[in-house]
Design a protein around this motif. Structure first.
Motif, PDB file in Angstrom:
ATOM      1  N   TRP A 154      15.292  -0.758 -16.265  1.00  0.00           N
ATOM      2  CA  TRP A 154      15.408  -0.578 -14.820  1.00  0.00           C
ATOM      3  C   TRP A 154      14.940  -1.811 -14.042  1.00  0.00           C
ATOM      4  O   TRP A 154      15.658  -2.344 -13.190  1.00  0.00           O
ATOM      5  N   GLU A 155      13.743  -2.290 -14.332  1.00  0.00           N
ATOM      6  CA  GLU A 155      13.186  -3.411 -13.561  1.00  0.00           C
ATOM      7  C   GLU A 155      14.025  -4.684 -13.694  1.00  0.00           C
ATOM      8  O   GLU A 155      14.344  -5.316 -12.678  1.00  0.00           O
ATOM      9  N   PRO A 156      14.386  -5.127 -14.892  1.00  0.00           N
ATOM     10  CA  PRO A 156      15.228  -6.331 -14.970  1.00  0.00           C
ATOM     11  C   PRO A 156      16.570  -6.163 -14.269  1.00  0.00           C
ATOM     12  O   PRO A 156      17.077  -7.113 -13.660  1.00  0.00           O
ATOM     13  N   LEU A 157      17.142  -4.977 -14.305  1.00  0.00           N
ATOM     14  CA  LEU A 157      18.417  -4.761 -13.627  1.00  0.00           C
ATOM     15  C   LEU A 157      18.259  -4.836 -12.115  1.00  0.00           C
ATOM     16  O   LEU A 157      19.094  -5.429 -11.415  1.00  0.00           O
ATOM     17  N   VAL A 158      17.204  -4.255 -11.592  1.00  0.00           N
ATOM     18  CA  VAL A 158      16.958  -4.291 -10.150  1.00  0.00           C
ATOM     19  C   VAL A 158      16.770  -5.725  -9.674  1.00  0.00           C
ATOM     20  O   VAL A 158      17.306  -6.128  -8.631  1.00  0.00           O
ATOM     21  N   HIS A 159      16.018  -6.513 -10.422  1.00  0.00           N
ATOM     22  CA  HIS A 159      15.783  -7.911 -10.031  1.00  0.00           C
ATOM     23  C   HIS A 159      17.059  -8.746 -10.160  1.00  0.00           C
ATOM     24  O   HIS A 159      17.307  -9.653  -9.351  1.00  0.00           O
ATOM     25  N   TYR A 160      17.864  -8.450 -11.155  1.00  0.00           N
ATOM     26  CA  TYR A 160      19.141  -9.146 -11.331  1.00  0.00           C
ATOM     27  C   TYR A 160      20.066  -8.863 -10.150  1.00  0.00           C
ATOM     28  O   TYR A 160      20.685  -9.767  -9.580  1.00  0.00           O
ATOM     29  N   TYR A 161      20.146  -7.612  -9.754  1.00  0.00           N
ATOM     30  CA  TYR A 161      20.961  -7.220  -8.607  1.00  0.00           C
ATOM     31  C   TYR A 161      20.495  -7.939  -7.346  1.00  0.00           C
ATOM     32  O   TYR A 161      21.302  -8.477  -6.579  1.00  0.00           O
ATOM     33  N   ALA A 162      19.187  -7.974  -7.136  1.00  0.00           N
ATOM     34  CA  ALA A 162      18.640  -8.580  -5.922  1.00  0.00           C
ATOM     35  C   ALA A 162      18.927 -10.076  -5.855  1.00  0.00           C
ATOM     36  O   ALA A 162      19.232 -10.617  -4.782  1.00  0.00           O
ATOM     37  N   VAL A 196      29.678  -3.522  -6.103  1.00  0.00           N
ATOM     38  CA  VAL A 196      29.730  -2.096  -5.763  1.00  0.00           C
ATOM     39  C   VAL A 196      29.407  -1.274  -7.006  1.00  0.00           C
ATOM     40  O   VAL A 196      28.600  -0.336  -6.968  1.00  0.00           O
ATOM     41  N   LEU A 197      30.057  -1.618  -8.112  1.00  0.00           N
ATOM     42  CA  LEU A 197      29.816  -0.927  -9.377  1.00  0.00           C
ATOM     43  C   LEU A 197      28.347  -1.025  -9.770  1.00  0.00           C
ATOM     44  O   LEU A 197      27.732  -0.028 -10.192  1.00  0.00           O
ATOM     45  N   PHE A 198      27.774  -2.202  -9.624  1.00  0.00           N
ATOM     46  CA  PHE A 198      26.365  -2.431  -9.945  1.00  0.00           C
ATOM     47  C   PHE A 198      25.490  -1.471  -9.128  1.00  0.00           C
ATOM     48  O   PHE A 198      24.616  -0.775  -9.664  1.00  0.00           O
ATOM     49  N   ALA A 199      25.733  -1.416  -7.820  1.00  0.00           N
ATOM     50  CA  ALA A 199      24.918  -0.563  -6.957  1.00  0.00           C
ATOM     51  C   ALA A 199      25.112   0.917  -7.291  1.00  0.00           C
ATOM     52  O   ALA A 199      24.143   1.692  -7.351  1.00  0.00           O
ATOM     53  N   ARG A 200      26.356   1.333  -7.514  1.00  0.00           N
ATOM     54  CA  ARG A 200      26.604   2.736  -7.859  1.00  0.00           C
ATOM     55  C   ARG A 200      25.898   3.104  -9.155  1.00  0.00           C
ATOM     56  O   ARG A 200      25.341   4.201  -9.300  1.00  0.00           O
ATOM     57  N   GLN A 201      25.921   2.199 -10.108  1.00  0.00           N
ATOM     58  CA  GLN A 201      25.335   2.519 -11.401  1.00  0.00           C
ATOM     59  C   GLN A 201      23.810   2.415 -11.377  1.00  0.00           C
ATOM     60  O   GLN A 201      23.139   3.149 -12.106  1.00  0.00           O
ATOM     61  N   LEU A 202      23.268   1.539 -10.526  1.00  0.00           N
ATOM     62  CA  LEU A 202      21.814   1.581 -10.316  1.00  0.00           C
ATOM     63  C   LEU A 202      21.419   2.923  -9.719  1.00  0.00           C
ATOM     64  O   LEU A 202      20.373   3.491 -10.073  1.00  0.00           O
ATOM     65  N   SER A 203      22.253   3.439  -8.817  1.00  0.00           N
ATOM     66  CA  SER A 203      21.993   4.756  -8.249  1.00  0.00           C
ATOM     67  C   SER A 203      22.030   5.831  -9.328  1.00  0.00           C
ATOM     68  O   SER A 203      21.168   6.723  -9.364  1.00  0.00           O
ATOM     69  N   ASP A 204      23.015   5.732 -10.223  1.00  0.00           N
ATOM     70  CA  ASP A 204      23.114   6.707 -11.317  1.00  0.00           C
ATOM     71  C   ASP A 204      21.894   6.642 -12.222  1.00  0.00           C
ATOM     72  O   ASP A 204      21.335   7.680 -12.603  1.00  0.00           O
ATOM     73  N   ILE A 205      21.491   5.430 -12.576  1.00  0.00           N
ATOM     74  CA  ILE A 205      20.323   5.274 -13.447  1.00  0.00           C
ATOM     75  C   ILE A 205      19.080   5.810 -12.762  1.00  0.00           C
ATOM     76  O   ILE A 205      18.255   6.500 -13.373  1.00  0.00           O
ATOM     77  N   ALA A 206      18.943   5.496 -11.465  1.00  0.00           N
ATOM     78  CA  ALA A 206      17.783   5.976 -10.719  1.00  0.00           C
ATOM     79  C   ALA A 206      17.714   7.506 -10.733  1.00  0.00           C
ATOM     80  O   ALA A 206      16.633   8.096 -10.898  1.00  0.00           O
ATOM     81  N   SER A 207      18.850   8.160 -10.580  1.00  0.00           N
ATOM     82  CA  SER A 207      18.873   9.622 -10.609  1.00  0.00           C
ATOM     83  C   SER A 207      18.454  10.152 -11.974  1.00  0.00           C
ATOM     84  O   SER A 207      17.720  11.147 -12.076  1.00  0.00           O
ATOM     85  N   ILE A 208      18.892   9.473 -13.025  1.00  0.00           N
ATOM     86  CA  ILE A 208      18.580   9.927 -14.381  1.00  0.00           C
ATOM     87  C   ILE A 208      17.100   9.801 -14.688  1.00  0.00           C
ATOM     88  O   ILE A 208      16.505  10.678 -15.331  1.00  0.00           O
ATOM     89  N   ILE A 209      16.475   8.716 -14.199  1.00  0.00           N
ATOM     90  CA  ILE A 209      15.063   8.486 -14.538  1.00  0.00           C
ATOM     91  C   ILE A 209      14.113   8.948 -13.441  1.00  0.00           C
ATOM     92  O   ILE A 209      12.915   8.636 -13.467  1.00  0.00           O
ATOM     93  N   GLY A 210      14.635   9.688 -12.453  1.00  0.00           N
ATOM     94  CA  GLY A 210      13.768  10.319 -11.467  1.00  0.00           C
ATOM     95  C   GLY A 210      13.337   9.459 -10.303  1.00  0.00           C
ATOM     96  O   GLY A 210      12.263   9.691  -9.724  1.00  0.00           O
ATOM     97  N   LYS A 211      14.144   8.495  -9.906  1.00  0.00           N
ATOM     98  CA  LYS A 211      13.844   7.651  -8.752  1.00  0.00           C
ATOM     99  C   LYS A 211      14.820   8.020  -7.626  1.00  0.00           C
ATOM    100  O   LYS A 211      15.780   7.309  -7.353  1.00  0.00           O
ATOM    101  N   ASP A 212      14.553   9.126  -6.966  1.00  0.00           N
ATOM    102  CA  ASP A 212      15.517   9.692  -6.025  1.00  0.00           C
ATOM    103  C   ASP A 212      15.739   8.825  -4.798  1.00  0.00           C
ATOM    104  O   ASP A 212      16.867   8.688  -4.320  1.00  0.00           O
ATOM    105  N   SER A 213      14.694   8.218  -4.257  1.00  0.00           N
ATOM    106  CA  SER A 213      14.874   7.391  -3.058  1.00  0.00           C
ATOM    107  C   SER A 213      15.689   6.147  -3.376  1.00  0.00           C
ATOM    108  O   SER A 213      16.551   5.737  -2.588  1.00  0.00           O
ATOM    109  N   GLU A 214      15.442   5.545  -4.540  1.00  0.00           N
ATOM    110  CA  GLU A 214      16.226   4.388  -4.952  1.00  0.00           C
ATOM    111  C   GLU A 214      17.690   4.782  -5.188  1.00  0.00           C
ATOM    112  O   GLU A 214      18.600   4.014  -4.884  1.00  0.00           O
TER     113      GLU A 214
END
Length: 393
Positions: free
Chosen positions: A195-203, A246-264
């Motif tokens: 999660w963390e490396p992906l978030v930083h890569y996106y940013a 767009v795909l990156f953001a949608r899939q970060l949202s999917d991952i966040a939902s799976i691991i319990g990060k609802d606001s993200e």
């Protein structure tokens, strides 16, 4: 978080073949032979990290040169998922995470023996974002317009300067690879670890690649010798990289939902929707019923390429737009050729019916992208036709 490699024997095809998925396809037994040959080749290209490389995992190599490539690795993990955990598939990406720069950048090409970013893609000059090899439109032009800066319109030049050139920052597909691995294996723990490396890569891609119009810049590295490249010069925005974000953001949202990060999850979903809206407003041509890149001045580039189909996988296109894109896949004058799907529409200047790299060739990764995009919109029959055509023609 993984920082070191723990040595272990490489898997051997002869020892593991009986444990691999064994397909039955009586309609064409030759495809079953092809399947097993693909595994044989895969096992031949599993590697351990070289000493002092700093890599942390065994990996599957693209066998193109002595470097590892992010684009190829992401797609190869999708094949390897079906033998997880017997083979080094998704763990291939751990070597890219291990080489992530402090600001989040991940170079798309890293030297296999040293673990250092490929020299041509390092910003040795410490300059604002630029393209080392420029925006070539043909093989003869490769190297022209070298060291060309990206011109930002409507926003300030990003600071600090990037570690990697524009050539080394493209096709952010790691979330797609990670979610495909999760879909096959159910490995939720891995999603938490990456999660963390992906978030930083996106940013960092938002920081350096986002143009003032909200879309994303690219250069030749997107499709090496495509006629589209000349229109992207100096900071034009690509339909593929923009849709991939767009795909990156949608899939970060999917991952966040799976691991319990609802606001993200809500945050990234909103960002995806906003970018998709900009793409549809600026890059969709209502007359030609197709998506196009934008030149630096905001004018739509004229070239029809396979890049437009990233809008399906990313969920950018409406149902009506998807139907128009599908119509072009069936059109023999553009993409409905005997060998599906060419990278350049057949009615475009520069199209080569025998291939020509990105001027008409068919690439397995781009077909994979189209197939999954079509399935997303309910065109499963066409997706199957393209998949079988890719294998049989």
């Amino acid at each position: 978080a993984q920082k070191a490699y723990e040595p272990k024997p490489l898997p051997k095809f002869a020892e593991l073949r009986s444990q691999l998925p064994s397909p039955i396809y009586d309609d064409n037994p030759l495809l079953v032979r092809l399947y097993w040959k693909a595994w044989e080749l895969a096992f031949h290209n599993f590697h351990e990290p070289a000493p002092q490389s700093g890599f942390v995992s065994q990996f599957i190599d693209a066998a193109f040169n002595k470097n590892i490539f992010l684009w190829d690795s992401c797609f190869m993990t999708m094949f390897c998922n079906y033998a997880s955990p017997l083979v080094p598939g998704i763990s291939t990406l751990d070597n890219f995470y291990a080489k992530q720069h402090a600001d989040g950048e991940i170079c798309r090409e890293i030297v296999r023996d040293t673990g250092i970013d490929f020299g041509e893609w390092i910003d040795h000059e410490d300059k604002p974002l630029f393209s080392r090899w420029g925006w070539p439109g043909s093989e003869k032009e490769l190297g022209m317009d070298a060291n060309t800066p990206v011109v930002y319109r409507g926003r300030t030049i990003p600071s600090p300067n990037p570690k990697v050139t524009l050539d080394g920052l493209n096709h952010p597909l790691m979330t797609w690879a990670e979610l495909e691995h999760y879909r096959v294996t159910g490995d939720k723990d891995r999603l938490g670890k990456v999660w963390e490396p992906l978030v930083h890569y996106y940013a960092t891609l938002q920081l350096y690649l986002r143009q003032g119009n909200g879309l994303y810049v690219t250069d030749w590295a997107s499709m090496d010798n495509s006629p589209r490249n000349a229109y992207l010069k100096n900071g034009g925005t690509g339909i593929d990289i923009s849709s991939e974000m767009v795909l990156f953001a949608r899939q970060l949202s999917d991952i966040a939902s799976i691991i319990g990060k609802d606001s993200e999850a809500r945050q990234y979903s909103a960002e995806a929707d906003q970018l998709a809206s900009v793409i549809n407003q600026a890059m969709w041509d209502e007359k030609r019923k197709f998506y196009f890149d934008l030149m630096l001045d905001g004018t739509r580039a004229p070239v029809m390429t396979i890049a437009a189909y990233w809008t399906l996988l990313a969920g950018v296109a409406s149902a009506e737009q998807a139907a128009d894109l599908v119509a072009e896949l069936k059109n023999p004058e553009t993409f409905g050729r005997p060998n599906l799907v060419p990278t350049l529409a057949a009615n475009q200047e520069g199209y080569k019916p025998l291939g020509g790299y990105w001027r008409g060739s068919v690439w397995a990764p781009t077909d994979s992208m189209i197939i999954q995009g079509l399935e997303t919109y309910g065109y499963s029959d066409l997706a199957r036709k393209i998949a079988l055509n890719n294998l049989e023609v």
